[in-house]
Scaffold this motif. Structure first.
Motif, short mmCIF file in Angstrom:
data_model
loop_
_atom_site.label_atom_id
_atom_site.label_comp_id
_atom_site.label_asym_id
_atom_site.label_seq_id
_atom_site.Cartn_x
_atom_site.Cartn_y
_atom_site.Cartn_z
N UNK A 291 1.05 -1.10 -0.15
CA UNK A 291 0.42 -0.32 0.08
C UNK A 291 0.99 1.09 0.64
N UNK A 292 0.23 2.01 -1.03
CA UNK A 292 1.53 3.46 -0.41
C UNK A 292 1.22 4.24 0.36
N UNK A 293 2.16 5.04 0.83
CA UNK A 293 2.29 5.87 2.47
C UNK A 293 3.03 6.72 1.99
N UNK A 294 2.68 7.56 2.47
CA UNK A 294 3.45 9.07 2.13
C UNK A 294 4.26 9.42 3.67
N UNK A 295 4.98 10.04 3.47
CA UNK A 295 6.42 9.96 4.73
C UNK A 295 7.17 11.41 4.83
N UNK A 296 6.66 12.71 5.32
CA UNK A 296 6.78 14.17 5.88
C UNK A 296 8.03 14.33 5.91
N UNK A 297 9.21 14.63 5.95
CA UNK A 297 10.19 15.03 6.33
C UNK A 297 10.20 16.71 5.99
N UNK A 298 11.45 17.35 7.32
CA UNK A 298 11.65 18.84 6.63
C UNK A 298 12.28 18.59 5.29
N UNK A 299 12.65 19.40 4.45
CA UNK A 299 13.73 19.08 3.37
C UNK A 299 14.55 18.93 3.90
N UNK A 300 15.10 19.87 4.78
CA UNK A 300 17.36 19.16 4.46
C UNK A 300 17.07 18.17 5.91
#
Lengths: 567, 567
Positions: A291-300
């Motif tokens: 299943x597709x999951x998105x993982x968000x982290x600061x761009x740096x």
């Protein structure tokens, strides 16, 4: 009478050059100084002075294990398949396990660790709560078919290990056995002269709850860990947890759309807009059990896929491929933003805290969105600490900037809990007459690895430089000259030996003083005594191998000083 | 401060009954007394007191090896195929060798003995005559996939062995290294408390010239050997040689033909003629590399095919079958005599000496011949000692009647000679500047086997009965009663421990005195001290485990006596 070893009779051949196949310091120096020889990849022979160093480490380990009441046993290395089938490790170990068949076709393995067999033995021996707690250990040869056994003695395919196991009837008992082992390990590594950190570790394939690694900082280390220079906190990078910041409430302007052609990466985006990468929100798409999951982290920051995998285990985490975008118009490659992903589970790093505002994808090609506020414009389904730890990240205990270091794992303590007792249905009769499931700890300490790690940590440009308790001798006497010097060297050796000082004396004929000095530095005994030019006056040179400090003293002075210090 | 072990804390569980699968005494007793547990056929775990006994044996072995200047090393058990391919032993070992593959498909074995690897190591380390002689040893785990690993710890598939190897540049040097080892083995086995014989052995598959076995007489022994009660001669039965008697010249009557229908065996013949079997000559037909050969021995003796094979090696010896008689009218089955066998090679036992007269086959069905005289009526092509040795055979040294005994091989010394040095082309630079081929000795001593052999040799009906240096403790203190006895037992244990006496104290609560007494006898510590009925008066019982002698003495007397004797 301590041991006096004469190099003229010792089987030792030092080498001027590093062996061609050596990549690590311990490999180079232990071979050059005549401690070990390689028989095959990851398979080593211990030559006389190497065996002595190995035995010194083993002795210290045994003394401290005995001191906490652990009992020594010796289990076989050749083990039948069945118990490892019970726990599933016969398969789980994959290629790491050496498997073989006997003449009757029975399946066997060479033990990589012995939880199964210890559980069986103790189950057979202990049937009542009165028989517990029990701590047992062995110093025994282990086998692991490493894919790349290239770090010298540090990661062998056959190696000597101390493994111990504790058996208790309660969690409190396990905690106590664990604490005893932890303290014993500290005493062992202190006596061995290690610089080391105790770090929280992820338990991994061993199962169980609490787990700590003893890491010796060294360039050759295969583990990366963090240390706090202020409060002493240390952890395996995969075990570091970041505390979510408290963000002051603020009125952010409404989302605005930003025209950002050709900016599918954070670098191109930040450059185009003239903002720091840390102002942007990076959204990595992965598949979790398909299943597709998105993982968000600061761009740096980078996502640590290992950490993510540990968090989501036993689910399998994979990266998405181009095919996964087919039939998914909601997923715009390079321009994903959480504010439009209703159908996708959103996992975020704690740094993406409620109230923080970000520049992120607008879910339209060539377009980003500004002022995207967490909690206002999008929600986070799960907060997980999944970013790669970086130098300067705040210490989770005191907030000071962490430092990154490479280390060699020299010891590991696990609270296994009831995993193995469950597998083997190991109950004892409890105080109340009812069966109690046993709970276990497992404690490993690499004995041959400790030798290699000490070599890595203590060597200098001249060669090895052993801590005294580990060294093959206390004093290395060099006969630098002809018969006068040799006679003096041997007589000093005899006096020191009689006084309980362990001596290695270089009485080789036909070897120049220069070669003998170089060999003494290379072999790394902590004190060097030279019978040289002033031998006729009864004066010798005393040299400290580590500091290089040297001093001329009379023979009597040398003998009485060394005897007082070491005898 | 010596070790004080409290049974209340020791992982030990004694058993009242023999394990169902146990066939030998050492298996029964070592398991029942809590020294070992079986993991699989021929694969054993050493429990706490078992590990101590094993370590005591290993320590004695190391001390005596060090004393002759042998240097300890440690080689791997997991070995690459190549060196064993060089000597042909990769194949020769057959099913006895555990073979396995690593993850890359490379062939490995678990070392059954280490001649190849030691030769390689020493060749790498020693390049000049100045570097020799060298004697090196290891105490290391060995692997042999025995067909029938049923003798308990005596013949394991994984076992602990001391193997040493000597390297010399001359036969004299080898003889000296061999003599040093032989003397060290005598000291070791004396200290271990063995009754043993040193017997000449046939070298067998190891190659080389001289070879002696150290055999400990025991019912469970797998070797049969002879001893001379008069001069001390001892030999493996296969190595006994019989001296040909000198036969006084005599005028024998001419050959006479005897009508002996239906007498194809010696038994039927002797009965028919009314003569002893020893008056007849038995002629056994065998095939040597396919050629038929006759072997003549006195009718009351058996041919030892093993001995015959050793004599004729590398030729292969087989028994003849019915088909071999086809087309051979000269060979009359059951009625063969040497006087008519012109086309057949005739081998005879030395007892068939020139001048001796025999009744033997007449090479005609149903017919024998009398007065067949060796040297007159037939010739012997080769004299070989090939009969099975029997009780009462004359000692080859002094002529006294030999006795037969069963023994356990506890040590073996071999003069290998240049076999392995030839295989690996191991030369060193000689004194004259020319290369010298090295000559080797190989010396094995089973450490775990010694424990089992001692158990076999010293046990009695009550259980094990260790020699002091090997026992897990000097004194076994039994607290036979309630708290008064337990307190006394623990205080005596502490006093003895402080004085350097190793103590095992049975302070278990809820275990009856009877069970404790039985366990003490079973465990076999040489001295038993009982704190029992007279504990209130400060009186204990001292008992000698072997003789059973017991005596009441005061606590102070017991402590001072044991301290003087053992501290």
């Amino acid at each position: 009478m301590a041991q006096v070893q004469r190099m003229s009779r010792l089987m030792i051949k030092t080498l001027r050059d590093d062996p061609a196949d050596a990549e690590t310091l311990n490999h180079k120096l232990l071979v050059r100084a005549g401690y070990v020889r390689r028989n095959a990849a990851g398979i080593w022979s211990w030559l006389p002075i190497g065996k002595q160093v190995l035995e010194n480490v083993a002795r210290i380990v045994r003394e401290e294990m005995d001191a906490i009441g652990a009992q020594e046993v010796l289990l076989p290395a050749l083990l039948p398949r069945e118990p490892y089938e019970v726990t599933g490790r016969w398969e789980e170990y994959g290629d790491l396990l050496f498997r073989l068949r006997d003449r009757k076709g029975g399946d066997y393995l060479l033990g990589p660790t012995h939880e199964e067999v210890f559980t069986q033995i103790v189950k057979d021996q202990c049937t009542s709560y009165k028989d517990l707690p029990v701590m047992i250990y062995q110093v025994q040869t282990k086998y692991r078919d490493e894919a790349r056994p290239r770090a010298g003695v540090l990661r062998g395919r056959e190696f000597l290990m101390k493994d111990s196991y504790s058996f208790d009837t309660s969690d409190e008992g396990l905690a106590e056995s664990y604490a005893l082992h932890r303290a014993a390990y500290q005493r062992i590594f202190d006596r061995l002269g290690f610089e080391y950190s105790i770090v929280s570790a992820v338990s991994g394939a061993m199962g169980g709850s609490q787990s700590e690694e003893f890491l010796a900082p060294a360039a050759a280390g295969e583990d990366t860990f963090v240390r706090c220079p202020s409060c002493g906190y240390a952890a395996n990078t995969e075990a570091v947890t970041f505390k979510a910041p408290t963000v002051a409430a603020a009125d952010h302007p409404a989302i605005e759309e930003l025209d950002t052609p050709d900016t599918p990466t954070i670098e191109t985006l930040a450059a185009h807009l003239g903002v720091p990468a840390s102002a942007t929100l990076k959204n990595l798409l992965v598949k979790v059990d398909g299943e597709i999951v998105a993982v968000g982290v600061p761009g740096d920051r980078e996502v640590d896929l290992g950490k993510l995998g540990e968090h989501l285990a036993p689910a399998v985490v994979e990266l998405v491929t181009a095919e996964d975008f087919e039939g998914r118009p909601d997923l715009v490659r390079g321009y994903v933003g959480p504010q439009g992903l209703d159908k996708v589970r959103y996992i975020a790093d704690p740094r993406v805290a409620p109230g923080t505002a970000w520049i992120t994808g607008a879910n339209k090609p060539g377009t980003h969105a500004g002022n995207v506020v967490c909690g206002r414009d999008f929600d986070v389904d799960d907060y997980l600490d999944v970013v790669v730890v970086e130098e300067g990240d705040p210490c989770p205990v005191c907030g000071t900037g962490l430092t990154l270091a490479r280390g060699i794992e020299i010891g590991h303590c696990f609270q296994l809990g009831r995993k193995y007792a469950d597998a083997f249905q190991f109950d004892v009769l409890g105080e109340n007459g009812k069966p109690v499931r046993v709970t276990m700890g497992s404690y490993g300490l690499g004995v041959s690895r400790a030798v290699a790690a000490l070599a890595e940590q203590t060597a200098d440009e001249q060669g090895l430089c052993w801590p005294r308790e580990v060294a093959p001798a206390d004093v290395h006497i060099v006969a630098a000259g002809k018969s006068l010097q040799t006679e003096l060297a041997l007589s000093v050796a005899e006096r020191l030996g009689a006084a309980g000082v362990r001596v290695l004396v270089d009485d080789r004929a036909g070897v120049s003083p220069g070669v003998k000095f170089t060999d003494a530095e290379l072999i790394g005994v902590p004190t060097i005594l030279v019978a040289g030019r002033r031998a006729g006056e009864g004066v010798v040179e005393l040299k400290d191998r580590r500091s290089g400090e040297r001093e001329d003293v009379t023979v009597d002075e040398a003998v009485s000083r060394l005897t007082a210090q070491l005898g």
